[in-house]
Design a protein around this motif. Sequence first.
Motif, PDB file in Angstrom:
ATOM      1  N   ILE A  99      -2.330   2.833 -12.360  1.00  0.00           N
ATOM      2  CA  ILE A  99      -1.687   2.465 -11.091  1.00  0.00           C
ATOM      3  C   ILE A  99      -2.716   1.892 -10.126  1.00  0.00           C
ATOM      4  CG2 ILE A  99      -0.561   3.432  -9.039  1.00  0.00           C
ATOM      5  CD1 ILE A  99       0.846   5.422 -10.993  1.00  0.00           C
ATOM      6  N   GLN A 100      -3.871   2.545 -10.043  1.00  0.00           N
ATOM      7  CA  GLN A 100      -4.925   2.081  -9.143  1.00  0.00           C
ATOM      8  C   GLN A 100      -5.460   0.722  -9.571  1.00  0.00           C
ATOM      9  OE1 GLN A 100      -5.694   3.364  -6.331  1.00  0.00           O
ATOM     10  NE2 GLN A 100      -7.416   2.063  -5.834  1.00  0.00           N
ATOM     11  N   SER A 101      -5.653   0.539 -10.856  1.00  0.00           N
ATOM     12  CA  SER A 101      -6.155  -0.728 -11.375  1.00  0.00           C
ATOM     13  C   SER A 101      -5.176  -1.864 -11.078  1.00  0.00           C
ATOM     14  CB  SER A 101      -6.391  -0.603 -12.879  1.00  0.00           C
ATOM     15  OG  SER A 101      -6.779  -1.828 -13.420  1.00  0.00           O
ATOM     16  N   GLU A 161      -4.770   9.172 -16.645  1.00  0.00           N
ATOM     17  CA  GLU A 161      -4.699   7.798 -17.159  1.00  0.00           C
ATOM     18  C   GLU A 161      -3.651   6.984 -16.397  1.00  0.00           C
ATOM     19  OE1 GLU A 161      -3.517   5.411 -21.224  1.00  0.00           O
ATOM     20  OE2 GLU A 161      -4.357   7.415 -21.431  1.00  0.00           O
ATOM     21  N   GLU A 162      -2.521   7.597 -16.093  1.00  0.00           N
ATOM     22  CA  GLU A 162      -1.469   6.916 -15.333  1.00  0.00           C
ATOM     23  C   GLU A 162      -1.966   6.574 -13.927  1.00  0.00           C
ATOM     24  OE1 GLU A 162       3.144   7.696 -13.857  1.00  0.00           O
ATOM     25  OE2 GLU A 162       1.953   9.372 -14.612  1.00  0.00           O
ATOM     26  N   LEU A 186      -5.308  -2.715  -7.294  1.00  0.00           N
ATOM     27  CA  LEU A 186      -6.492  -3.488  -6.921  1.00  0.00           C
ATOM     28  C   LEU A 186      -6.391  -4.929  -7.401  1.00  0.00           C
ATOM     29  CD1 LEU A 186      -9.316  -0.864  -7.536  1.00  0.00           C
ATOM     30  CD2 LEU A 186      -8.450  -1.707  -5.349  1.00  0.00           C
ATOM     31  N   ARG A 187      -5.917  -5.106  -8.621  1.00  0.00           N
ATOM     32  CA  ARG A 187      -5.755  -6.457  -9.161  1.00  0.00           C
ATOM     33  C   ARG A 187      -4.778  -7.269  -8.294  1.00  0.00           C
ATOM     34  NH1 ARG A 187      -6.212  -5.368 -14.215  1.00  0.00           N
ATOM     35  NH2 ARG A 187      -4.227  -4.314 -14.364  1.00  0.00           N
ATOM     36  N   SER A 188      -3.653  -6.659  -7.923  1.00  0.00           N
ATOM     37  CA  SER A 188      -2.670  -7.380  -7.109  1.00  0.00           C
ATOM     38  C   SER A 188      -3.206  -7.650  -5.706  1.00  0.00           C
ATOM     39  CB  SER A 188      -1.349  -6.606  -7.036  1.00  0.00           C
ATOM     40  OG  SER A 188      -1.460  -5.475  -6.212  1.00  0.00           O
ATOM     41  N   GLN A 189      -4.003  -6.732  -5.159  1.00  0.00           N
ATOM     42  CA  GLN A 189      -4.575  -6.940  -3.837  1.00  0.00           C
ATOM     43  C   GLN A 189      -5.550  -8.115  -3.828  1.00  0.00           C
ATOM     44  OE1 GLN A 189      -2.253  -5.455  -2.038  1.00  0.00           O
ATOM     45  NE2 GLN A 189      -3.836  -4.910  -0.598  1.00  0.00           N
ATOM     46  N   ALA A 228       0.833  -1.208   0.000  1.00  0.00           N
ATOM     47  CA  ALA A 228       0.000   0.000   0.000  1.00  0.00           C
ATOM     48  C   ALA A 228       0.866   1.255   0.000  1.00  0.00           C
ATOM     49  CB  ALA A 228      -0.932   0.005   1.205  1.00  0.00           C
ATOM     50  N   PHE A 229       1.959   1.254   0.744  1.00  0.00           N
ATOM     51  CA  PHE A 229       2.854   2.413   0.743  1.00  0.00           C
ATOM     52  C   PHE A 229       3.530   2.589  -0.617  1.00  0.00           C
ATOM     53  CE2 PHE A 229       2.950   1.815   5.493  1.00  0.00           C
ATOM     54  CZ  PHE A 229       2.257   2.981   5.770  1.00  0.00           C
ATOM     55  N   GLU A 230       3.939   1.493  -1.236  1.00  0.00           N
ATOM     56  CA  GLU A 230       4.517   1.573  -2.582  1.00  0.00           C
ATOM     57  C   GLU A 230       3.496   2.157  -3.554  1.00  0.00           C
ATOM     58  OE1 GLU A 230       5.973  -2.282  -3.773  1.00  0.00           O
ATOM     59  OE2 GLU A 230       7.128  -2.488  -1.924  1.00  0.00           O
ATOM     60  N   HIS A 231       2.264   1.708  -3.422  1.00  0.00           N
ATOM     61  CA  HIS A 231       1.174   2.193  -4.272  1.00  0.00           C
ATOM     62  C   HIS A 231       0.982   3.698  -4.072  1.00  0.00           C
ATOM     63  CE1 HIS A 231      -2.743   2.679  -6.081  1.00  0.00           C
ATOM     64  NE2 HIS A 231      -3.271   3.010  -4.921  1.00  0.00           N
ATOM     65  N   ALA A 232       0.959   4.135  -2.831  1.00  0.00           N
ATOM     66  CA  ALA A 232       0.777   5.563  -2.538  1.00  0.00           C
ATOM     67  C   ALA A 232       1.902   6.391  -3.153  1.00  0.00           C
ATOM     68  CB  ALA A 232       0.715   5.780  -1.027  1.00  0.00           C
ATOM     69  N   ARG A 233       3.128   5.886  -3.074  1.00  0.00           N
ATOM     70  CA  ARG A 233       4.263   6.614  -3.674  1.00  0.00           C
ATOM     71  C   ARG A 233       4.093   6.747  -5.195  1.00  0.00           C
ATOM     72  NH1 ARG A 233       7.190   3.882   0.256  1.00  0.00           N
ATOM     73  NH2 ARG A 233       8.129   5.332   1.708  1.00  0.00           N
TER      74      ARG A 233
END
Length: 117
Positions: free
Chosen positions: A82-84, A77-78, A87-90, A63-68
């Motif tokens: 990133i969000q998609s 679009e980027e 979510l897929r990895s989660q 989650a911290f990596e995602h936030a960065r």
Amino acid sequence: MSEPKLDVPTELRELAEKTIEQAERAFQMFFDAAGKSMSSVPGPAADISKQALSLTEQNMKTAFEHARKLVHATELEEAMRIQSEFLRSQFTNAGEHMREITTRMMNVTKKPTQDPS
């Protein structure tokens, strides 16, 4: 048609990055303390708890990596990509974690109980 830009001031991005770092350090202190306290608890339940704590720690790091990554996104679009991906990895990780915990719990329940006499 050009892609919408995320016009976020540099100062705000830097503040967000610092906030993420502080939160990450605080969570790491929590996980260190929780891990130490669990090491004093014997038995199979402690093993499952340690595994659950480890999986939670992995999720927080992700989650911290995602936030960065989101902090540094410059286009809508980027950010959506990133969000998609996150979510897929989660969802994938959640399934794997449930399998690991279920397997460990089943192994614990299959072990014969020891007679204290």
